[in-house]
Design an enzyme around this catalytic site. Sequence first.
Site, PDB file in Angstrom:
ATOM      1  N   GLY A  29      -9.437  -6.824  -0.609  1.00  0.00           N
ATOM      2  CA  GLY A  29     -10.192  -5.576  -0.533  1.00  0.00           C
ATOM      3  C   GLY A  29     -10.174  -4.835  -1.863  1.00  0.00           C
ATOM      4  N   THR A  30     -10.548  -3.573  -1.802  1.00  0.00           N
ATOM      5  CA  THR A  30     -10.655  -2.744  -3.005  1.00  0.00           C
ATOM      6  C   THR A  30      -9.360  -2.670  -3.788  1.00  0.00           C
ATOM      7  OG1 THR A  30     -12.379  -1.411  -1.976  1.00  0.00           O
ATOM      8  CG2 THR A  30     -11.224  -0.424  -3.840  1.00  0.00           C
ATOM      9  N   HIS A  31      -8.243  -2.552  -3.090  1.00  0.00           N
ATOM     10  CA  HIS A  31      -6.962  -2.435  -3.809  1.00  0.00           C
ATOM     11  C   HIS A  31      -6.660  -3.702  -4.609  1.00  0.00           C
ATOM     12  CE1 HIS A  31      -6.435   1.306  -1.892  1.00  0.00           C
ATOM     13  NE2 HIS A  31      -6.062   0.840  -0.710  1.00  0.00           N
ATOM     14  N   HIS A  50       0.817  -1.208   0.000  1.00  0.00           N
ATOM     15  CA  HIS A  50       0.000   0.000   0.000  1.00  0.00           C
ATOM     16  C   HIS A  50       0.850   1.257   0.000  1.00  0.00           C
ATOM     17  CE1 HIS A  50      -2.612   3.202   1.503  1.00  0.00           C
ATOM     18  NE2 HIS A  50      -3.589   2.513   0.936  1.00  0.00           N
TER      19      HIS A  50
END
Length: 127
Positions: free
Chosen positions: A76-78, A13
Site C-alpha cells: 500500500g501507500t506506506h 505502522h
Amino acid sequence: MPELSTAIIVFAHGSAVPEANEEVARLAAEVSRRAQCPARGAFLEQAQPDLPAAVAEFVAAGARRIVVIPYFLTMGTHMRRDLPRLIAEQQARFPEVDLRAGQSLEGYPGMAQVLLDRVEEALKSSG
C-alpha cells in the site's frame, strides 16, 4: 546469519493500542534472538521510536548495516511512498551505513499456511 555490525528494524505502522506496539517489540526480540544480532521495532506513526530514531540508535551503537523489515501485509501507500522516502532520508543522513529495506509480507510463500493455521485455531476454539 548477519555479522555483528548488522542490526534489524521491524518496521510497523504503530497503533494507539499499546499492546499492539508491545507485540511488535516482542516480535523484534524474537528476531534478534534467532538472527543473533540486535533488532528492535520502529513505527511509522502513533508509537515510538519512529524509524529515524531507531536508525540513529543503531548507528550510535556501531551498526554499519541496517536491514528494515516491513511488518505490512500489502504494498500500500506506506510501502510504496512512505518507506522509500524514509529510507532515502536516513541514507542521506548516514551515508556510511548500508541501509536496506525488505519487502512487505505480500506474496510471501508461507502466508497461505499462516492463514490456514489461523483457520484451524478458530475451528478448534469454536468447538
